[in-house]
Design an enzyme around this catalytic site. Structure first.
Site, PDB file in Angstrom:
ATOM      1  N   CYS A   1      -1.956   9.042   2.893  1.00  0.00           N
ATOM      2  CA  CYS A   1      -1.537   8.497   1.600  1.00  0.00           C
ATOM      3  C   CYS A   1      -2.543   8.775   0.494  1.00  0.00           C
ATOM      4  O   CYS A   1      -2.170   8.786  -0.680  1.00  0.00           O
ATOM      5  CB  CYS A   1      -1.265   6.998   1.723  1.00  0.00           C
ATOM      6  SG  CYS A   1      -2.674   6.030   2.294  1.00  0.00           S
TER       7      CYS A   1
ATOM      8  N   GLU B   1       0.872  -1.180   0.000  1.00  0.00           N
ATOM      9  CA  GLU B   1       0.000   0.000   0.000  1.00  0.00           C
ATOM     10  C   GLU B   1       0.906   1.226   0.000  1.00  0.00           C
ATOM     11  O   GLU B   1       1.435   1.611   1.051  1.00  0.00           O
ATOM     12  CB  GLU B   1      -0.927  -0.018   1.218  1.00  0.00           C
ATOM     13  CG  GLU B   1      -1.813  -1.251   1.306  1.00  0.00           C
ATOM     14  CD  GLU B   1      -2.764  -1.403   0.125  1.00  0.00           C
ATOM     15  OE1 GLU B   1      -2.912  -0.433  -0.650  1.00  0.00           O
ATOM     16  OE2 GLU B   1      -3.347  -2.477  -0.039  1.00  0.00           O
TER      17      GLU B   1
END
Length: 368
Positions: free
Chosen positions: A150, A116
């Site tokens: 993110c 990720e």
């Protein structure tokens, strides 16, 4: 006659490398999925959040035996050694550059990985969406955790004729959310001095290369590592702020002349972890969905697709591989074992050699 089924089995031991920006959410989320699939789990918590790491370690040790859930603390070299362990699956959340190193370390053991990562997640403002609406939702996504997310909007594509109006609307929205920065418990500090210096370098580099840099709180004394939100106009690809993931409260605005041009701008760049489109026209929404690749999408919002736990969360290309959350997390941390079961009667003998037997000649005559 036979039966076919899929049996899901635990993989074994799952390793999880946790970043510093959401040290609880990004530890407990993967932990829950891996345990639900029946695995044992080792968590490597970030060296940048030692107090949180120690508290979480103590809490989990009160709940789980250490041979079921084990928490590892330590500096960078500990994380490097952790990635080299022969896990049955390894999940890493963090920067793309570090993700490459993690994948390389895991390759020695043929450990499958879920990565990720980050990337420059774009937001597109349409030609007719109300600007106050779009600006407020983008401001929320950009300033939450001071941009240290993110899936935070990394830059905004705005119709050229609406650029100034959007800039004004964004500034108003940010000041509504945070009337002040200093002594405001609602506004997050940058994690450490190194990250603060990196963000300041992005501002200095953009300014030196001709960008217009707007501090949204001019004249307010900076407090500690609380970096005020900034808008950047007149940016170009030579600036580091348009090359690197920002991971902070700096927002470049990029003008465009048509939706096709905006989509081409996005598609010329590495595929992002998230993409945000603001506009109510269904045909335009479908055009964006069909003609872009990203880990996830929000239409007329930011960030909140990650909070829908029944949706898979994951990146694509440089923004990651694999996905988890909800049922997809169970699948990621399970081995899907294919099982074919037969009993005494064996119909497959009909296709055994030697060929040319009577039944085979009949089949050939009927169907060929």
């Amino acid at each position: 006659p036979a039966s076919a089924q899929v049996r899901y089995q635990p993989l074994g031991v799952v390793g999880v490398i946790v970043p510093w920006n959401y040290p609880l959410f990004l530890a407990i989320g993967p932990l829950t999925c891996a345990l639900a699939a029946g695995n044992r789990v080792m968590l490597k918590l970030s060296e940048a959040t030692p107090a949180t790491g120690q508290a979480l370690k103590q809490l989990l040790e009160q709940v789980f035996p250490t041979d079921l859930v084990s928490v590892v603390l330590g500096e960078v070299e500990v994380g490097q050694a952790f990635a080299r362990l022969p896990f049955d699956h390894l999940l890493f959340t963090g920067a793309t550059s570090v993700g490459r190193q993690v994948m390389l370390a895991a390759a020695h053991n043929l450990t499958p990985v879920t990565l990720e990562l980050g990337g420059k997640s774009p937001a597109i403002v349409s030609a007719d969406v109300p600007l106050d609406t779009a600006a407020e939702r983008i401001a929320f996504g950009k300033t939450l955790n001071a941009g240290q997310t993110c899936v935070a909007p990394d830059y905004v594509l705005v119709p050229r004729e609406r650029l100034e109006a959007f800039s004004d609307a964004y500034q108003r929205a940010v000041r509504r959310l945070y009337p002040r920065i200093a002594d405001n418990p609602d506004y997050t500090a940058v994690i450490n001095q190194r990250q603060l210096q990196r963000l300041q370098h992005l501002l200095d580099d953009a300014r030196a290369k001709g960008a217009q840099v707007l501090d949204l709180y001019p004249g307010e004394t900076r407090q500690g590592r609380r970096l005020p939100p900034h808008l950047l106009l007149g940016v170009n690809d030579s600036m580091q702020v348009m090359q690197d993931e920002i991971f902070g409260p700096l927002l470049p605005l990029v003008p465009y002349d048509s939706l096709e041009q905006a989509l081409a701008f996005i598609n010329q760049r590495p595929r992002p972890l998230a993409l945000y489109y603001f506009g109510y026209d269904r045909a335009a929404q479908e055009q964006v969905l069909r003609h872009t690749h990203s880990g996830g999408v929000c239409l007329n919002d930011t960030l909140l697709h990650v909070a829908q736990d029944d949706l898979p969360f994951g990146g694509i290309g440089p923004s990651g591989m694999g996905h988890y959350h909800g049922h997809d997390g169970f699948l990621t941390f399970s081995k899907a074992k294919a099982v074919l079961a037969k009993q005494r009667f064996n119909a497959a003998r009909l296709i055994y050699p030697p060929y040319g037997k009577a039944l085979q000649r009949l089949v050939f005559k009927l169907f060929i």
